[in-house]
Motif scaffolding. Structure first.
Motif, PDB file in Angstrom:
ATOM      1  N   SER A   1       1.382  -1.310  -0.263  1.00 19.09           N
ATOM      2  CA  SER A   1       0.226  -0.350  -0.153  1.00 19.09           C
ATOM      3  C   SER A   1       1.298   0.978   0.029  1.00 19.09           C
ATOM      4  O   SER A   1       2.215   1.497   0.725  1.00 19.09           O
TER       5      SER A   1
ATOM      6  N   ASP B   1       2.015  -1.391  -5.793  1.00 16.45           N
ATOM      7  CA  ASP B   1      -0.052  -1.106  -5.669  1.00 16.45           C
ATOM      8  C   ASP B   1       0.222  -0.792  -6.791  1.00 16.45           C
ATOM      9  O   ASP B   1      -0.223  -1.551  -7.120  1.00 16.45           O
ATOM     10  N   THR B   2       0.423   0.327  -8.052  1.00 17.55           N
ATOM     11  CA  THR B   2      -0.380   0.831  -9.011  1.00 17.55           C
ATOM     12  C   THR B   2       0.286  -0.591  -9.975  1.00 17.55           C
ATOM     13  O   THR B   2      -0.680  -1.103 -10.939  1.00 17.55           O
TER      14      THR B   2
ATOM     15  N   HIS C   1      -2.755  -3.172 -10.133  1.00 23.42           N
ATOM     16  CA  HIS C   1      -3.547  -2.690  -9.700  1.00 23.42           C
ATOM     17  C   HIS C   1      -3.758  -2.678 -11.694  1.00 23.42           C
ATOM     18  O   HIS C   1      -4.538  -2.760 -12.792  1.00 23.42           O
TER      19      HIS C   1
ATOM     20  N   GLY D   1      -5.930  -5.485 -13.978  1.00 26.40           N
ATOM     21  CA  GLY D   1      -6.416  -4.497 -15.289  1.00 26.40           C
ATOM     22  C   GLY D   1      -6.581  -5.424 -16.780  1.00 26.40           C
ATOM     23  O   GLY D   1      -7.528  -5.221 -17.364  1.00 26.40           O
TER      24      GLY D   1
END
Length: 123
Positions: free
Chosen positions: A9, A14-15, A18, A22
């Protein structure tokens, strides 16, 4: 580190996770869509490979099958069944002599009729 803390976090990992999630989600949706499309176009490809005489009907039924799915089943049946050969087979079955039946039509008709010795009475 406690049980309630969030790993990665607030970091660049973290990015990245994600973005990977996706991409995997979009790839899965695209793969399902392409698979559904190929399955749905199966009657058209089968009819065109066999040079089916009813390719227009099969194409129309396939497109209507997106809305009413039972129509797609009709398109599959029409595409995979050779109508001329099926009709020839039915004709041959209809005109073939069966070993259990006699060739004399009079015997067949008289066997179905009630015998003249019996009288019908209403009680």
């Amino acid at each position: 580190m406690s049980l309630f803390s969030m790993p990665f976090s607030g970091t660049s990992v973290d990015t990245a996770l994600h973005i990977v999630a996706g991409v995997v989600m979009l790839g899965t949706i695209a793969a399902i869509g392409i698979g559904f499309w190929k399955l749905h176009e199966l009657p058209i490809h089968k009819a065109s490979s066999n040079q089916h005489h009813q390719i227009g009907l099969i194409t129309a039924l396939t497109w209507i099958g997106f809305i009413w799915h039972w129509v797609w089943v009709l398109a599959v049946i029409i595409a995979f069944v050779d109508g001329e050969q099926a009709l020839r087979r039915l004709r041959d079955i209809w005109h073939s002599d069966h070993p259990n039946t006699t060739n004399n039509a009079v015997d067949n008709d008289s066997s179905l009729a009630p015998s003249k010795k019996e009288e019908q009475t209403n009680a």
